[in-house]
Design an enzyme around this catalytic site. Structure first.
Site, PDB file in Angstrom:
ATOM      1  N   SER A  71      -8.306   6.932  -4.261  1.00  9.00           N
ATOM      2  CA  SER A  71      -9.506   6.151  -3.925  1.00  9.00           C
ATOM      3  C   SER A  71     -10.554   6.648  -5.262  1.00  9.00           C
ATOM      4  O   SER A  71     -11.255   5.826  -5.409  1.00  9.00           O
ATOM      5  CB  SER A  71     -10.331   6.444  -2.785  1.00  9.00           C
ATOM      6  OG  SER A  71     -10.354   7.832  -2.459  1.00  9.00           O
ATOM      7  N   ASP A 109      -3.197  13.057  -3.561  1.00  8.88           N
ATOM      8  CA  ASP A 109      -2.508  11.772  -3.288  1.00  8.88           C
ATOM      9  C   ASP A 109      -1.517  11.715  -4.524  1.00  8.88           C
ATOM     10  O   ASP A 109      -1.909  11.720  -5.705  1.00  8.88           O
ATOM     11  CB  ASP A 109      -3.561  10.570  -3.523  1.00  8.88           C
ATOM     12  CG  ASP A 109      -3.829   9.988  -1.911  1.00  8.88           C
ATOM     13  OD1 ASP A 109      -3.043  10.332  -1.060  1.00  8.88           O
ATOM     14  OD2 ASP A 109      -4.664   9.336  -1.875  1.00  8.88           O
ATOM     15  N   LYS A 139       0.049  13.771  -0.384  1.00 12.72           N
ATOM     16  CA  LYS A 139       0.203  12.531   0.448  1.00 12.72           C
ATOM     17  C   LYS A 139       0.782  11.239  -0.139  1.00 12.72           C
ATOM     18  O   LYS A 139       0.456  11.173  -1.535  1.00 12.72           O
ATOM     19  CB  LYS A 139      -1.227  12.277   1.000  1.00 12.72           C
ATOM     20  CG  LYS A 139      -1.422  11.026   1.697  1.00 12.72           C
ATOM     21  CD  LYS A 139      -2.593  10.839   2.486  1.00 12.72           C
ATOM     22  CE  LYS A 139      -3.623  10.307   1.415  1.00 12.72           C
ATOM     23  NZ  LYS A 139      -3.349   8.752   1.093  1.00 12.72           N
ATOM     24  N   GLU A 141       1.974   7.132   0.317  1.00 12.08           N
ATOM     25  CA  GLU A 141       1.918   6.031   1.253  1.00 12.08           C
ATOM     26  C   GLU A 141       3.432   5.341   1.688  1.00 12.08           C
ATOM     27  O   GLU A 141       4.251   5.398   0.975  1.00 12.08           O
ATOM     28  CB  GLU A 141       1.079   4.897   0.627  1.00 12.08           C
ATOM     29  CG  GLU A 141      -0.309   5.319   0.366  1.00 12.08           C
ATOM     30  CD  GLU A 141      -1.005   4.173  -0.145  1.00 12.08           C
ATOM     31  OE1 GLU A 141      -0.820   3.150  -0.246  1.00 12.08           O
ATOM     32  OE2 GLU A 141      -2.435   4.584  -0.591  1.00 12.08           O
ATOM     33  N   GLU A 208      -4.098   4.245   8.629  1.00 12.43           N
ATOM     34  CA  GLU A 208      -5.725   3.763   8.073  1.00 12.43           C
ATOM     35  C   GLU A 208      -5.422   2.251   8.668  1.00 12.43           C
ATOM     36  O   GLU A 208      -4.572   1.490   8.678  1.00 12.43           O
ATOM     37  CB  GLU A 208      -5.218   3.777   6.758  1.00 12.43           C
ATOM     38  CG  GLU A 208      -6.797   2.777   5.862  1.00 12.43           C
ATOM     39  CD  GLU A 208      -6.759   3.083   4.676  1.00 12.43           C
ATOM     40  OE1 GLU A 208      -5.957   3.988   3.911  1.00 12.43           O
ATOM     41  OE2 GLU A 208      -7.787   2.600   3.987  1.00 12.43           O
TER      42      GLU A 208
HETATM   43  O1  KIV Z   1      -7.282   7.732  -1.336  1.00 13.23           O
HETATM   44  C1  KIV Z   1      -7.913   7.908  -0.366  1.00 13.23           C
HETATM   45  O2  KIV Z   1      -9.000   8.139  -0.142  1.00 13.23           O
HETATM   46  C2  KIV Z   1      -7.045   7.974   1.079  1.00 13.23           C
HETATM   47  C3  KIV Z   1      -8.156   8.003   2.195  1.00 13.23           C
HETATM   48  C4  KIV Z   1      -8.891   6.946   2.464  1.00 13.23           C
HETATM   49  C5  KIV Z   1      -7.217   8.139   3.344  1.00 13.23           C
HETATM   50  O3  KIV Z   1      -6.080   7.556   1.164  1.00 13.23           O
END
Ligand code: KIV
Length: 293
Positions: A71, A109, A139, A141, A208
């Site tokens: 994000s 991420d 993380k 997706e 989410e």
């Molecule tokens: O990219 C991000 O900030 C996220 C969160 C909103 C879980 O994946």
């Protein structure tokens, strides 16, 4: 509470006199216990996003996990989505957040395009992120389709956080950022995705933007802690984009609660500064150097 001093010669954030031990993957995982034929987490897991050293310092004492979310594409770089986010961005911001924290587990991420092609591509990207940032987990997706990749990583020393439901990197497939699971088939698919990611070895899973009941059911039926965002209070933990809860944006999604109104405060501070510069009220004697008497 001040937890850091900054060593200006190295620009590194140095832990305060008695640094604690960072949260670990097992310490997060073990918060969720088997109870009867379901699962229970007594103390919900607190996660927030962080992209910079200073924000990490401020959030770290209060969080179990800090997420360097992609994000940052929108929040820091003004991009239209997370899709253009690069490995270089994630590594630079991930390293800054690790330098600014000592307590929370830091997860970074994996950007779009860095892991979907194959488990081997995912391993190369995840290991680069871990080497360059010092983070403890990545993380990614995706649900059932990503399960073999999650298993590949988990078996090779890379702790993985799953992310199902509304997956922003798939915005072009989903057609927008609306809540998922309004139709029965999609609700079942989200639950199947969570189960697949759990069985593949993700140590926790972000759910989410789904209908509350789906998130509650998933949290109760899946062994990995479920971290909700726009999900359910029954999840095993919650995550928000920090800038949203601080009130830095005029518009925020429905699921965000604003705990501060920093946009107004920043606007007021900038307006006061501009006015004092224009009237020569700033700087005063307090802010200028004069010969020592
Ligand atoms: O990219 C991000 O900030 C996220 C969160 C909103 C879980 O994946």
């Amino acid at each position: 509470m001040s937890t850091f001093t900054i060593d200006t010669s190295t620009s590194r954030a140095t832990p305060s006199p008695v640094p604690g031990k960072r949260m670990t993957v097992p310490s997060i995982r073990s918060r969720k216990l088997v109870e009867g034929d379901g699962f229970r987490t007594e103390q919900p897991i607190v996660m927030l996003t962080a992209y910079t050293m200073r924000m990490a310092q401020l959030l770290d004492p209060h969080c179990d996990m800090l997420l360097v979310g992609d994000s940052l594409g929108q929040v820091i770089y003004g991009l239209p989505s997370t899709i253009p986010v690069t490995m270089e961005m994630m590594c630079a911001h991930g390293a800054a957040v690790v330098r600014g924290s000592w307590h929370a587990l830091v997860a970074v991420d994996m950007p779009f395009g860095s892991y979907e092609a194959s488990p081997e591509q995912a391993f190369a990207s995840a290991s680069r992120i871990m080497k360059e940032t010092g983070c403890a987990a990545v993380k990614l997706e995706g649900g059932e389709a990503m399960a073999p990749t999650i298993e590949f990583l988990a078996h090779r020393g890379i702790p993985v956080i799953g992310h199902v439901g509304l997956t922003p990197q798939a915005v072009n497939v989903l057609g927008g950022y609306g809540a998922r699971g309004r139709e029965g088939a999609e609700a079942s698919k989200i639950a199947a995705d969570a189960r697949a990611v759990d069985q593949a070895g993700a140590f926790c899973i972000v759910v989410e933007g789904v209908l509350e009941q789906i998130a509650t059911d998933v949290a109760r039926s899946v062994s990995a802690p479920i971290i909700g965002i726009g999900a359910s209070a029954e999840c095993d933990g919650q995550v928000l984009v920090t800038e949203d809860l601080l009130g830095l944006f005029e518009r925020t999604p429905r699921f965000v609660k604003r705990y501060a109104d920093l946009a107004s405060e920043i606007g007021q501070a900038a307006a006061a500064y501009a006015s004092e510069v224009r009237s020569r009220a700033f700087p005063t004697a307090d802010q200028t150097y004069r010969p020592k008497s």
